[in-house]
Design an enzyme around this catalytic site. Structure first.
Site, PDB file in Angstrom:
ATOM      1  N   SER A 271     -18.205 -34.190  19.887  1.00 20.40           N
ATOM      2  CA  SER A 271     -17.928 -32.764  19.742  1.00 20.40           C
ATOM      3  C   SER A 271     -18.427 -32.251  18.406  1.00 20.40           C
ATOM      4  O   SER A 271     -18.574 -33.006  17.453  1.00 20.40           O
ATOM      5  CB  SER A 271     -16.427 -32.527  19.832  1.00 20.40           C
ATOM      6  OG  SER A 271     -15.789 -33.153  18.731  1.00 20.40           O
ATOM      7  N   LYS A 272     -18.681 -30.960  18.371  1.00 20.70           N
ATOM      8  CA  LYS A 272     -19.257 -30.368  17.164  1.00 20.70           C
ATOM      9  C   LYS A 272     -18.308 -30.443  15.976  1.00 20.70           C
ATOM     10  O   LYS A 272     -18.747 -30.406  14.843  1.00 20.70           O
ATOM     11  CB  LYS A 272     -19.661 -28.921  17.446  1.00 20.70           C
ATOM     12  CG  LYS A 272     -18.504 -27.994  17.727  1.00 20.70           C
ATOM     13  CD  LYS A 272     -19.013 -26.575  17.966  1.00 20.70           C
ATOM     14  CE  LYS A 272     -17.849 -25.640  18.292  1.00 20.70           C
ATOM     15  NZ  LYS A 272     -18.319 -24.303  18.684  1.00 20.70           N
ATOM     16  N   ARG A 273     -17.039 -30.508  16.244  1.00 17.53           N
ATOM     17  CA  ARG A 273     -16.065 -30.626  15.172  1.00 17.53           C
ATOM     18  C   ARG A 273     -16.321 -31.868  14.330  1.00 17.53           C
ATOM     19  O   ARG A 273     -16.079 -31.898  13.137  1.00 17.53           O
ATOM     20  CB  ARG A 273     -14.636 -30.738  15.769  1.00 17.53           C
ATOM     21  CG  ARG A 273     -14.017 -29.428  16.174  1.00 17.53           C
ATOM     22  CD  ARG A 273     -13.170 -28.858  15.052  1.00 17.53           C
ATOM     23  NE  ARG A 273     -13.926 -27.865  14.323  1.00 17.53           N
ATOM     24  CZ  ARG A 273     -13.919 -26.569  14.600  1.00 17.53           C
ATOM     25  NH1 ARG A 273     -13.182 -26.096  15.563  1.00 17.53           N
ATOM     26  NH2 ARG A 273     -14.649 -25.751  13.892  1.00 17.53           N
TER      27      ARG A 273
END
Length: 513
Positions: A271-273
RNA sequence: GGCGUUAUGGUGUAACUGGUUAACACGCCGCCCUCUCAAGGCGGAGAGUCCGGGUUCGAGCCCCGGUAACGCUACCA
């Protein structure tokens, strides 16, 4: 499309038991930046097709108009081409089974939905989104599995007429048999069974007239003669719905290959997080496409390590085992070897690999790579006007713009924490800024009001608000105009820089405590 | 909670149809080379294969039972 001879099916081509030509596809959704996961599944499909003299199809899955991003489709094309994953059929290149954009196929879906309605495999359901939401909540509150309760499964003609008279919008749902189970074969895992108790009456046609993934995917795969569905593991749970659809239409099933999911360091789905996930980021940060592809090929382990004999024969060193080109993957990648544990997408190893590729370049090729990316005319041309009025000698350009050419900048707390604010407050606000930037297109007209609105809400004066962002982006308190710099540096890299900053500072703060 | 999938050093993977001290790469540590830093060379630490049983002369590979992680559980894909 000219393709190097090495890309043609070589001696390793795998004979298939059917006479039908192999056709595979990827179906990305244009909802934002092109994703590494798309590249991963894209590579796998590409390899599968090239190994079997099959066709690799690109289909755009744009049925969710609420998440649709107009610039996304072109970015997907560009990113896949950058990687060298050319498709044989797709929205831009055409092909015999088009259109390849689902938004242009709504008539086809409507016809097919009607067939399901007529044959009793689907039914109209008139609940509103709010009613369904309320139902779900009460089920969760009662510790029941959230599922559609089937209230409209058996409506009479009169009831349907009444709802229609009311002007109630309807959706069409799949009528999953009340009893029994659906089994299918996953080529990597073997048989998988789902009891119908655990298969929901999935919505097939939304009230806006667009199909859901489940319907569109099955209809298109069939109409496009897809023989092998190679997709991510997250789809396993919805495969029974797809199988039920194939059966309802009386169609032959494709083979299913569910690939392991790329993971963050903590093993959650990438995920981009927690990871740069945009292919734009990798391109703009100066990763070479061959290195990215090579790294992706390592994920899942479809490439056998060379045997000792092979190493001796080639006279190469052992570590060459992790380095291979796309043609080599076509020759050697073995789908039956894929290991099913979710591989962690480890940026450290990607960087090492990229370094290997960079070092292998001729001096001229290396220079050209620089000129094509971090020192491209295009990039320089956009940076120049930001500094022209601010420097006195051209040599000062370097000092003024260093952050445009760095992989990382990390300001000290003295630099980024405003007077009268604590470190913690500041980091919290930076996280808010990040959220705003994520949701805002990178143009001056959009960025400025969005940031100012946030500042007003959180009572951060414009000065402190912008200074914090400046510190994060540039590493210091004086810089070319902030918004323009942000735009030129690019959304993918700007957001990554912010995430890295917040993460690193939080970690630092935690160790200080 | 329900269902599904998966499980070898920190990370990615190896280990032929069960057969010696579990291998390779990244990362980490040290040494060499060197004006520095990389690169390169050499060496080292780090897993006893999720746990518990079982079968077997012998199990990471086979069987049974657990556990954990992840995924799905939307009119998103």
């Amino acid at each position: 499309m000219a393709r190097p001879a090495t890309l043609e099916p070589g001696p390793m081509t795998i004979a298939t038991d059917t006479a039908t030509p192999i056709r595979v596809r990827i179906a990305p959704s244009p909802t934002g930046d092109p994703h590494v996961g798309t590249a991963y599944i894209g590579l796998l499909n590409f390899l599968y097709a090239r190994q079997r003299a099959g066709k690799f199809v690109l289909r755009i899955e744009d049925t969710d108009r609420t998440r649709f991003v107009s610039t996304s489709e072109q970015m997907i094309f560009d990113a896949l081409r950058w990687l060298g994953l050319e498709w044989d059929e797709g929205p831009d290149v055409g092909g015999p089974y088009g259109p390849y954009r689902q938004s242009e196929r709504t008539e086809i879906y409507r016809e097919h939905v009607q067939r399901l309605l007529d044959s009793g495999h689907a039914y109209r359901s008139f609940e509103t989104a709010e009613e369904l939401e309320a139902m779900r909540r009460s089920q969760i509150a009662a510790k029941l599995p959230p599922r559609y309760n089937g209230a409209h499964r058996e409506l009479t003609a009169a009831q349907i007429a009444a709802f229609e008279a009311e002007g109630r919008p309807a959706v069409v749902r799949l009528k999953v048999p009340a009893e029994g189970e659906t089994a299918f074969r996953d080529e990597l895992r073997g048989a998988i069974n789902f009891s119908h108790n655990n298969v929901d009456d999935q919505v097939l046609l939304k009230s806006d007239g667009f199909p859901t993934y489940h319907l569109a995917n099955v209809v298109d795969d069939h109409l496009m003669r897809i023989t092998d569905v190679i997709r991510a593991e997250e789809w396993i749970s919805s495969t029974p719905k797809h199988v039920l659809l194939y059966k309802a239409f009386g169609w032959e099933l494709p083979r299913f290959w569910h690939m392991p999911l790329l993971r963050n360091i903590d093993k959650s789905k990438i995920s981009k997080r927690k990871n740069p996930v945009s292919l734009i980021y990798y391109r703009e940060s100066g990763f070479l496409p061959q290195a990215v592809l090579n790294f992706l090929g390592l994920m899942g382990g479809g490439m056998a390590q060379p045997s000792e004999e092979e190493i001796v024969a080639k006279g190469s060193s052992l570590k060459q085992g992790d380095i291979f080109s796309l043609p080599q993957m076509i020759e050697k990648f073995d789908f039956k070897r894929i290991s099913l544990g979710g591989p962690v997408f480890d940026l450290t190893k990607l960087k090492w690999l990229n370094g290997e590729y960079l070092r292998a370049l001729s001096p001229e090729a290396f220079f050209q790579a620089l000129r094509a990316t971090v020192f491209s005319d295009e990039y320089l041309r956009r940076i120049a006007p930001l500094v022209q009025t601010r420097i006195e000698t051209l040599a000062q350009f370097g000092e003024m713009t260093d952050f445009f050419f760095k992989d990382d900048v990390m300001p000290a707390p003295e630099v980024f924490v405003p007077k009268k604010r604590t470190l913690e407050e500041t980091l919290d606000f930076a996280a808010e800024q990040l959220a705003v930037l994520e949701a805002t297109p990178f143009t001056a007209e959009e960025l400025e009001p969005a940031l100012k609105k946030l500042g007003a809400e959180k009572e951060w004066p414009v000065k402190d608000n912008f200074m914090l962002l400046r510190a994060i982006l540039t590493g210091r308190t004086a810089s070319p105009p902030l918004l323009e710099s942000l735009i030129v540096f690019g959304k993918a890299r700007s957001l990554d820089r912010m995430r890295r900053f917040i993460d690193a500072q939080k970690r630092l703060a935690a160790t200080r405590r």
